[in-house]
Design an enzyme around this catalytic site. Structure first.
Site, PDB file in Angstrom:
ATOM      1  N   SER A   7       0.836  -1.197   0.000  1.00  0.00           N
ATOM      2  CA  SER A   7       0.000   0.000   0.000  1.00  0.00           C
ATOM      3  C   SER A   7       0.868   1.243   0.000  1.00  0.00           C
ATOM      4  CB  SER A   7      -0.902   0.008   1.239  1.00  0.00           C
ATOM      5  OG  SER A   7      -1.527   1.267   1.376  1.00  0.00           O
ATOM      6  N   HIS A   8       0.304   2.369  -0.441  1.00  0.00           N
ATOM      7  CA  HIS A   8       0.988   3.659  -0.324  1.00  0.00           C
ATOM      8  C   HIS A   8       1.136   4.060   1.138  1.00  0.00           C
ATOM      9  CE1 HIS A   8       0.308   3.979  -4.573  1.00  0.00           C
ATOM     10  NE2 HIS A   8       0.813   5.187  -4.623  1.00  0.00           N
ATOM     11  N   SER A   9       0.285   3.482   1.986  1.00  0.00           N
ATOM     12  CA  SER A   9       0.228   3.894   3.382  1.00  0.00           C
ATOM     13  C   SER A   9       0.606   2.738   4.287  1.00  0.00           C
ATOM     14  CB  SER A   9      -1.197   4.374   3.699  1.00  0.00           C
ATOM     15  OG  SER A   9      -1.495   4.193   5.064  1.00  0.00           O
TER      16      SER A   9
END
Lengths: 211, 241
Positions: free
Chosen positions: B20-22
């Protein structure tokens, strides 16, 4: 007439310089239709490339060695979509340039491999307002120059001219790929930041050959 | 590397990698899927090297090297845009051996991770886990309490049962997971109110609350065992009060 490993190193240095010089312009272009990080990401990646080149203790044997170094550095430092896209472009270019020097036909093959890498990774086609719109005419113009008997410098200049025209052609387009596609019609009227950075990189390649 | 302890990945075993980007999102998806399939190895890979929003080539490469060690297999689930492209780039750079052991799922992150984790817990191989993840995107559209396929073959001997849901909260995530796990261990094809009883997502989508009478149909060598196990699980309140 050929270009050599020294040209590849000079291309990487000039690419770093021009990306850093145009950092704010790329940020502004990306702010208009994307998430605004393209200039920052590209500058970070190419500053890292520059550091890797400065740290070289001996000259790489093949052009592909330099391009592979650029590829892996960009992949691991750029972040955002530009990292895997340019990383793959340089990586594929490296696989067809395992030689100490490149002639006109080799340069066309290198650019074709880069374009194929960008297309494979981004799944974009011409006309979707992406960096493909700069890479594709760069390959076409370079191939035409090589067919006409041009030397490496002429082929790389033709690629740069193609990329510039291609980047400009993205202004009226509506984006259908990438972050800008979320804007739909509102993406029209803006220069695509990825196409612009492609233009900068290929102009740097031509300048490195023109020394 | 990167906080992953060595030796957790056994031979041929399928792990999940959540890209994920996060970092928070990756960790959250790991927790949610892990709650329903506690024994499954799930590696969350989120954020840039500096901890910001984005995807990190180095972190993804480290995770894929870890889970493919000792002949391990992995299904990768991603969120938007560059998470896919960065993962693909990592696979291109790491080479054929690792690439052959990794499948990149084209699936919704949360639903796909839950479905994949349950498939791993049920003993599925790489292709099976990938199919479970990618099948997760059609679950919501397909389910809805319909009668299933009325024209189902009568030449196969079917085992039927009507089972009343006993637990107060109904067939929510954890009981659905327990039921799906039990059904996936048996050599039987089981549907409950027309949906695949090995799919936690489809079971959850039934929205079966207390008092609902579920129609079970089972076929296969262990059809009777499946009916008995499902009956026991559903009427025993699925381990809850």
């Amino acid at each position: 007439m050929t270009v050599d490993v020294g040209w590849a190193i000079d291309w990487a240095r000039r690419a770093a310089a021009t990306v850093v010089e145009h950092r704010d312009e790329l940020i502004e272009l990306d702010r208009q239709i994307g998430d605004g990080d393209h200039g920052e990401n590209m500058a970070r990646g190419f500053v890292a490339v520059l550091a890797r080149i400065d740290a070289l203790t001996e000259r790489p044997a093949q052009v592909g060695d330099v391009l592979r170094m650029v590829a892996t550095t960009l992949m691991s430092t750029v972040g955002g979509a530009a990292g895997p896209l340019y990383g793959t472009a340089y990586l594929r270019a490296a696989t067809v340039t395992a030689a100490p020097t490149l002639g006109p036909v080799d340069i066309v093959a290198m650019l074709e491999a880069a374009l194929e890498g960008v297309v494979a990774r981004g799944r974009a086609r011409v006309g979707e307002k992406t960096m493909v719109d700069a890479w594709a005419p760069a390959v076409t113009e370079a191939a035409a120059a090589a067919d006409a008997g041009g030397d490496p410098t002429a082929v790389l200049r033709a690629a740069a001219v193609g990329a510039s025209a291609g980047a400009a052609s993205t202004v009226p387009l509506v984006a259908t790929k990438g972050r800008a596609s979320y804007l739909g019609e509102r993406s029209a009227g803006h220069l695509d930041p990825g196409a612009r950075s492609t233009e900068l990189l290929l102009v740097a390649a031509a300048e490195a050959a023109s020394r | 590397m990167s906080g992953v302890s060595a030796g957790r990945v056994s031979t041929g075993r399928v792990s999940l990698v959540i890209v994920s980007h996060s970092e928070a999102l990756a960790t959250g998806v790991m927790q949610l899927a892990g709650q329903m399939a506690p024994v499954v190895t799930i590696l969350p890979v989120g954020g840039t090297d500096a901890g910001g929003l984005g995807t990190s080539f180095a972190k993804i490469a480290a995770a894929l090297e870890e889970v493919t060690r000792d002949d391990g297999r992995a299904v990768v689930l991603t969120d938007i845009g560059s998470a896919v492209m960065t993962t693909e780039s990592v696979l291109e750079v790491l080479g054929d051996t690792i690439r052959a052991r990794v499948a990149l799922a084209d699936a919704p992150l949360v639903e796909g991770a839950v479905a994949a984790a349950l498939a791993v817990a049920g003993g599925a191989d790489l292709a099976g886990v990938l199919a479970a993840a990618q099948g997760a995107c059609v679950s919501r559209a397909r389910s809805g309490g319909g009668p299933g396929e009325p024209g189902m073959s009568k030449t196969v001997s079917e085992v039927h049962a009507t089972i009343e849901v006993m637990n107060p909260l109904g067939l929510h995530a954890r009981p659905a997971a327990a039921l799906a796990r039990a059904m996936s261990r048996l050599e039987a094809t089981v549907t409950i109110d027309g949906v695949d009883a090995t799919s936690v997502l489809e079971l959850m989508a039934l929205g079966a609350t207390r008092g609902r009478r579920l129609k079970l149909v089972a076929t296969g060598p262990q059809a009777t065992a499946a009916r008995d196990a499902a009956t026991r699980l559903i009427t025993s309140s699925l381990g809850e009060l």
